[in-house]
Design a protein around this motif. Structure first.
Motif, PDB file in Angstrom:
ATOM      1  N   ILE A  31      78.479  62.790  50.196  1.00  0.00           N
ATOM      2  CA  ILE A  31      79.330  61.614  49.995  1.00  0.00           C
ATOM      3  C   ILE A  31      80.367  61.963  48.928  1.00  0.00           C
ATOM      4  O   ILE A  31      80.009  62.389  47.825  1.00  0.00           O
ATOM      5  N   GLU A  32      81.629  61.811  49.280  1.00  0.00           N
ATOM      6  CA  GLU A  32      82.712  62.237  48.375  1.00  0.00           C
ATOM      7  C   GLU A  32      83.709  61.088  48.238  1.00  0.00           C
ATOM      8  O   GLU A  32      84.179  60.547  49.219  1.00  0.00           O
ATOM      9  N   GLN A  33      84.024  60.752  47.003  1.00  0.00           N
ATOM     10  CA  GLN A  33      84.900  59.589  46.800  1.00  0.00           C
ATOM     11  C   GLN A  33      86.361  59.886  47.119  1.00  0.00           C
ATOM     12  O   GLN A  33      87.108  58.978  47.492  1.00  0.00           O
ATOM     13  N   PRO A  57      95.990  74.528  38.149  1.00  0.00           N
ATOM     14  CA  PRO A  57      95.840  75.887  38.686  1.00  0.00           C
ATOM     15  C   PRO A  57      94.429  76.433  38.544  1.00  0.00           C
ATOM     16  O   PRO A  57      93.846  76.365  37.469  1.00  0.00           O
ATOM     17  N   HIS A  58      93.899  76.953  39.635  1.00  0.00           N
ATOM     18  CA  HIS A  58      92.551  77.521  39.636  1.00  0.00           C
ATOM     19  C   HIS A  58      92.615  78.988  40.033  1.00  0.00           C
ATOM     20  O   HIS A  58      92.992  79.310  41.154  1.00  0.00           O
ATOM     21  N   ILE A  59      92.214  79.839  39.121  1.00  0.00           N
ATOM     22  CA  ILE A  59      92.167  81.276  39.399  1.00  0.00           C
ATOM     23  C   ILE A  59      90.705  81.703  39.389  1.00  0.00           C
ATOM     24  O   ILE A  59      89.964  81.426  38.432  1.00  0.00           O
ATOM     25  N   PHE A  60      90.316  82.384  40.457  1.00  0.00           N
ATOM     26  CA  PHE A  60      88.917  82.771  40.539  1.00  0.00           C
ATOM     27  C   PHE A  60      88.680  84.116  39.867  1.00  0.00           C
ATOM     28  O   PHE A  60      89.378  85.085  40.132  1.00  0.00           O
ATOM     29  N   TYR A 363      81.998  72.038  30.327  1.00  0.00           N
ATOM     30  CA  TYR A 363      83.040  72.772  31.026  1.00  0.00           C
ATOM     31  C   TYR A 363      82.436  74.030  31.629  1.00  0.00           C
ATOM     32  O   TYR A 363      81.863  74.859  30.927  1.00  0.00           O
ATOM     33  N   PHE A 364      82.571  74.153  32.947  1.00  0.00           N
ATOM     34  CA  PHE A 364      82.103  75.356  33.643  1.00  0.00           C
ATOM     35  C   PHE A 364      83.286  75.934  34.392  1.00  0.00           C
ATOM     36  O   PHE A 364      84.052  75.186  35.002  1.00  0.00           O
ATOM     37  N   ASP A 365      83.415  77.247  34.402  1.00  0.00           N
ATOM     38  CA  ASP A 365      84.343  77.860  35.343  1.00  0.00           C
ATOM     39  C   ASP A 365      83.725  77.792  36.745  1.00  0.00           C
ATOM     40  O   ASP A 365      82.527  77.542  36.893  1.00  0.00           O
ATOM     41  N   MET A 366      84.570  78.055  37.747  1.00  0.00           N
ATOM     42  CA  MET A 366      84.083  77.943  39.124  1.00  0.00           C
ATOM     43  C   MET A 366      82.901  78.852  39.387  1.00  0.00           C
ATOM     44  O   MET A 366      81.912  78.443  40.010  1.00  0.00           O
ATOM     45  N   ASP A 367      83.020  80.095  38.931  1.00  0.00           N
ATOM     46  CA  ASP A 367      81.922  81.031  39.200  1.00  0.00           C
ATOM     47  C   ASP A 367      80.639  80.569  38.525  1.00  0.00           C
ATOM     48  O   ASP A 367      79.542  80.745  39.052  1.00  0.00           O
TER      49      ASP A 367
HETATM   50  C1  LIG Z   1      92.945  71.942  34.886  1.00  0.00           C
HETATM   51  C2  LIG Z   1      91.749  72.764  35.249  1.00  0.00           C
HETATM   52  C3  LIG Z   1      91.926  74.094  35.566  1.00  0.00           C
HETATM   53  C4  LIG Z   1      90.832  74.882  35.883  1.00  0.00           C
HETATM   54  N1  LIG Z   1      91.049  76.183  36.181  1.00  0.00           N
HETATM   55  C5  LIG Z   1      90.009  76.976  36.474  1.00  0.00           C
HETATM   56  C6  LIG Z   1      90.217  78.366  36.735  1.00  0.00           C
HETATM   57  O1  LIG Z   1      91.364  78.848  36.697  1.00  0.00           O
HETATM   58  N2  LIG Z   1      89.151  79.134  37.024  1.00  0.00           N
HETATM   59  C7  LIG Z   1      87.867  78.616  37.066  1.00  0.00           C
HETATM   60  O2  LIG Z   1      86.928  79.357  37.355  1.00  0.00           O
HETATM   61  N3  LIG Z   1      87.644  77.309  36.831  1.00  0.00           N
HETATM   62  C8  LIG Z   1      88.675  76.474  36.527  1.00  0.00           C
HETATM   63  N4  LIG Z   1      88.434  75.146  36.281  1.00  0.00           N
HETATM   64  C9  LIG Z   1      87.067  74.619  36.390  1.00  0.00           C
HETATM   65  C10 LIG Z   1      86.708  74.139  37.816  1.00  0.00           C
HETATM   66  O3  LIG Z   1      87.556  73.063  38.173  1.00  0.00           O
HETATM   67  C11 LIG Z   1      85.246  73.675  37.827  1.00  0.00           C
HETATM   68  O4  LIG Z   1      84.420  74.764  37.558  1.00  0.00           O
HETATM   69  C12 LIG Z   1      84.755  73.120  39.161  1.00  0.00           C
HETATM   70  O5  LIG Z   1      85.653  72.186  39.687  1.00  0.00           O
HETATM   71  C13 LIG Z   1      83.410  72.437  38.967  1.00  0.00           C
HETATM   72  O6  LIG Z   1      82.854  72.102  40.211  1.00  0.00           O
HETATM   73  P1  LIG Z   1      81.884  70.845  40.316  1.00  0.00           P
HETATM   74  O7  LIG Z   1      81.353  70.836  41.703  1.00  0.00           O
HETATM   75  O8  LIG Z   1      80.917  70.809  39.200  1.00  0.00           O
HETATM   76  O9  LIG Z   1      82.834  69.575  40.028  1.00  0.00           O
HETATM   77  P2  LIG Z   1      84.069  68.990  40.850  1.00  0.00           P
HETATM   78  O10 LIG Z   1      84.895  70.053  41.446  1.00  0.00           O
HETATM   79  O11 LIG Z   1      84.751  68.026  39.933  1.00  0.00           O
HETATM   80  O12 LIG Z   1      83.357  68.182  42.032  1.00  0.00           O
HETATM   81  C14 LIG Z   1      82.710  66.931  41.789  1.00  0.00           C
HETATM   82  C15 LIG Z   1      83.031  66.033  42.957  1.00  0.00           C
HETATM   83  O13 LIG Z   1      82.255  64.838  42.869  1.00  0.00           O
HETATM   84  C16 LIG Z   1      83.050  63.764  43.300  1.00  0.00           C
HETATM   85  N5  LIG Z   1      82.499  62.532  42.739  1.00  0.00           N
HETATM   86  C17 LIG Z   1      82.438  62.187  41.436  1.00  0.00           C
HETATM   87  N6  LIG Z   1      81.912  60.954  41.323  1.00  0.00           N
HETATM   88  C18 LIG Z   1      81.625  60.509  42.569  1.00  0.00           C
HETATM   89  C19 LIG Z   1      81.083  59.292  43.090  1.00  0.00           C
HETATM   90  N7  LIG Z   1      80.740  58.287  42.282  1.00  0.00           N
HETATM   91  N8  LIG Z   1      80.916  59.163  44.428  1.00  0.00           N
HETATM   92  C20 LIG Z   1      81.313  60.184  45.266  1.00  0.00           C
HETATM   93  N9  LIG Z   1      81.845  61.342  44.812  1.00  0.00           N
HETATM   94  C21 LIG Z   1      81.990  61.502  43.483  1.00  0.00           C
HETATM   95  C22 LIG Z   1      84.423  64.102  42.764  1.00  0.00           C
HETATM   96  O14 LIG Z   1      85.438  63.400  43.456  1.00  0.00           O
HETATM   97  C23 LIG Z   1      84.486  65.602  42.974  1.00  0.00           C
HETATM   98  O15 LIG Z   1      85.082  65.940  44.215  1.00  0.00           O
HETATM   99  C24 LIG Z   1      89.514  74.339  35.902  1.00  0.00           C
HETATM  100  C25 LIG Z   1      89.338  72.994  35.594  1.00  0.00           C
HETATM  101  C26 LIG Z   1      90.422  72.218  35.234  1.00  0.00           C
HETATM  102  C27 LIG Z   1      90.200  70.802  34.869  1.00  0.00           C
END
Ligand SMILES: Cc1cc2nc3c(=O)[nH]c(=O)nc-3n(C[C@H](O)[C@H](O)[C@H](O)COP(=O)(O)OP(=O)(O)OC[C@H]3O[C@@H](n4cnc5c(N)ncnc54)[C@H](O)[C@@H]3O)c2cc1C
Ligand SMILES: Cc1cc2nc3c(=O)[nH]c(=O)nc-3n(C[C@H](O)[C@H](O)[C@H](O)COP(=O)(O)OP(=O)(O)OC[C@H]3O[C@@H](n4cnc5c(N)ncnc54)[C@H](O)[C@@H]3O)c2cc1C
Lengths: 385, 385
Positions: A31-33, A57-60, A363-367
């Motif tokens: 479920i995604e908002q 910007p997201h760089i892996f 704060y977590f990076d993507m990896d």
């Molecule tokens: C500006 C910025 C730049 C970044 N750049 C990098 C980078 O260059 N390299 C890197 O490795 N990492 C980067 N990151 C970090 C990266 O974005 C995160 O590591 C990653 O998005 C985390 O994944 P996640 O699944 O935990 O969270 P998210 O990607 O935030 O996914 C969580 C999801 O849950 C959904 N959600 C939340 N609440 C609800 C609800 N109540 N009901 C339904 N859905 C809901 C949200 O809409 C979202 O889609 C960056 C982050 C930011 C903010």
């Protein structure tokens, strides 16, 4: 009907869904908002046909072969090594600050002397935190430490976190590095790149398994209720017997009952240019000027060949739930204490698993989140598969 | 929880969902088996960053101001008037066959004579079916009718429908027009264009209402059952009290109980070119050569400015459920009889509404299905709003 409901289609939610479906043949509903998958890594084409990252910007990049190999099942990679220039004293120089930056900013006599001293004290190809530089009783290196602190770090950080300089914790700020190297790359990880066809395409492939259903545009609370006392989950007015994996904000899960966890947010200003390219590298930091922190040009990252170019400027701002997005947790003792209250409560609810940057207030990076999700999967089911 | 469940996120499903949510504040769940919205009008960027139509080229054109105004709430339009060239006797000439085609193919003496006779008999700027041409007792015009029939129509139709020439119904084939005009456009509708940012973006806006939830990757039968005798719908193992709008194949709804409705299908072959453009107009028909019917170059349609170009060739083939997609209903008495059996059964199931090209076993243009959906909405709820 469903064995698992996962809230959030970002990296954590998608990785766990993929593993549960493909390895354990579980039926999963995500479920995604938002109206798209991919979480903050979502990319799409703007109205000019330029591939952009809607949430910055997201760089892996990763050191983990496991994470790289895992994601490589779902995408090819464009070879890309990110470089960042910082605007310092009117020059655009590599950051993290390195020997090339030194030579661009300082007259050669001074630059050569500093270079020699740096290498003499610390060796070549090492990152030295300025805290360490300051410990050396050499006035040149002390000067350099102070210069990097002020020109590269201070104002940028003040802008990014909206704090006063004196509020900065010296042990934290001392981590700013001087990189005794001519390596201009922003990251030194073994694996670096951009998904060849974009992040969203990669997510589409991760979620293409027939056992995975995705429901967009939906806040999970519209369809679900969790009775935390009775440990009961209702889904569409029926008891739900499966597990809930929650990757949204942990305070929202508990209706902010202990208060709101503070975050910094960002406003993104996208701009389109007729030019083929408008800056020399992927990102330019405006360390000391203007009220945005940095500007990124997507075509550098993606290598896209298209007329015109799109950039994004990032303006840092406070997070207001419902009005903007939560990006960076504001770490301090009070906030961590608050998070821990939520976490204790979360831990007590057996059928719910909290994972990801919002659920773990970190704060977590993507990896890192992919590693987190793979680790969680192995921890929970390592014995089964 | 939901007032309506709609199967299919194409034009019919999306229009009805939008109307029900925005006009009647109904809660709507759309269940879509593909991993995207938009039905056959879905567009996306290919791996070269070119905007393509995954299920064949879609050009929007309508005479209906109502339909145009309705969709214009969700998109701006790129001004585009489609032109098609047919490869005839080694020349690429406008189709439908018009006076320009005539002059390109015939020596000027003959072309001038034919032109004069056409205008003399029928006037200027009119479309004359070759059946009418044949009725004129003039051997020149009879010759022209035969020429157009053979060179423009016959082999193309044989390829498209996989039939033998002698199986073609002369009253139907007689509808092929000669356009006594110098208007090279494929359509003469008042409103013509392409959604400025693509069809998918338009669909995203139609479905952005908070009352509309979309579940992708899901065949509705995975979640629902319809007991046609008892007229009961179950959704997620619970009785569903609302209405079901079904835009999928009607024979599949009834588990093919009377047999399968035959369709023609297509195989699409996408090709990418380093060139900026590879053909002069949007579509070139290969009326008499090769085994594909036509080739379309998307950049003509979309106006996208990007390095390289992508085209699609269409190969006509039989439809095999589960293996390819159903595109064109094969209209004949037997098939219509079969459809009517399904329709009668469908009509008897009060809580289910069947609408759209697959549910009504009919080829509809996009504007026609939107008009259909708007009409249905008004018919059902015109008194309420
Ligand atoms: C500006 C910025 C730049 C970044 N750049 C990098 C980078 O260059 N390299 C890197 O490795 N990492 C980067 N990151 C970090 C990266 O974005 C995160 O590591 C990653 O998005 C985390 O994944 P996640 O699944 O935990 O969270 P998210 O990607 O935030 O996914 C969580 C999801 O849950 C959904 N959600 C939340 N609440 C609800 C609800 N109540 N009901 C339904 N859905 C809901 C949200 O809409 C979202 O889609 C960056 C982050 C930011 C903010
Ligand atoms: C090659 C081609 C070219 C065309 N070009 C044009 C053009 O240029 N101009 C024009 O006006 N029209 C064109 N059309 C017609 C246009 O595609 C249709 O008018 C339009 O797609 C019909 O919309 P719809 O909602 O009825 O059906 P669809 O768009 O087919 O939507 C039906 C949806 O239902 C889903 N579905 C089916 N079964 C199930 C199930 N069991 N469970 C869940 N979901 C299901 C399908 O996946 C699909 O997304 C073209 C058609 C073809 C085939």
């Amino acid at each position: 009907m469903f064995d698992y409901i996962i809230v959030g289609a970002g990296f954590v939610g998608s990785t766990l869904a993929e593993r549960l479906a493909s390895q354990l043949n579980k039926k999963v509903l995500i479920i995604e908002q938002r109206n798209h998958i991919g979480g903050n890594a979502y990319d799409c084409y703007d109205e000019h046909g330029v591939l952009i990252h809607q949430y910055g910007p997201h760089i892996f990049h990763t050191r983990s072969k496991e994470v790289w190999d895992y994601l490589s099942q779902f995408t090819d990679w464009r070879t890309y090594q990110h470089e960042v220039l910082g605007l310092i004293d009117g020059h655009k120089v590599p950051v993290p600050f390195n020997l090339n930056s030194l030579h661009q900013l300082f007259p050669s006599s001074l630059a050569n002397r500093l270079e020699e001293k740096l290498i003499g004290h610390f060796g070549y190809n090492v990152k030295v935190p300025i805290l360490k530089l300051r410990e050396v009783s050499d006035s040149d290196l002390q000067y350099l430490a102070q210069y990097v602190y002020e020109k590269v770090f201070l104002n940028y950080t003040v802008k990014q976190w909206g704090v006063k300089p004196e509020e900065l914790d010296p042990t934290v700020t001392g981590r700013v590095p001087v990189y005794i190297s001519r390596d201009n790359r922003y990251f030194q990880d073994v694996y670096q790149g951009m998904p060849s066809h974009g992040y969203t395409k990669m997510f589409e492939r991760m979620l293409a398994h027939p056992n995975i259903k995705v429901m967009l545009n939906t806040d999970y609370k519209e369809l679900m209720a969790v009775d935390t006392e009775a440990q009961l989950i209702t889904f569409m007015n029926q008891p739900f017997e499966g597990k809930l994996i929650y990757t949204g904000p942990i305070d929202y899960f508990f209706d902010y009952k202990f208060g709101k966890l503070p975050y910094r947010s960002l406003r993104f200003q996208f701009e389109h240019w007729k030019d083929d390219l408008v800056q020399d590298v992927g990102t330019v930091n405006y360390n000391n000027n203007y009220n945005f922190t940095r500007m990124t040009e997507f075509k550098h990252l993606t290598g896209q060949k298209v007329d015109g170019s799109t950039t994004v400027k990032e303006f840092s701002q406070d997070y207001v739930p419902g009005q903007n997005d939560a990006y960076y947790p504001i770490k301090n003792d009070g906030n961590l204490e608050l998070y821990k209250k939520y976490k204790r409560l979360g831990d007590s609810i057996e059928p719910v698993i909290f994972a990801g940057r919002l659920a773990e207030y970190q704060y977590f990076d993507m990896d890192a989140v992919v590693a987190r999700a793979l680790g969680l999967f192995n921890q929970l089911y390592g014995d089964v598969i």
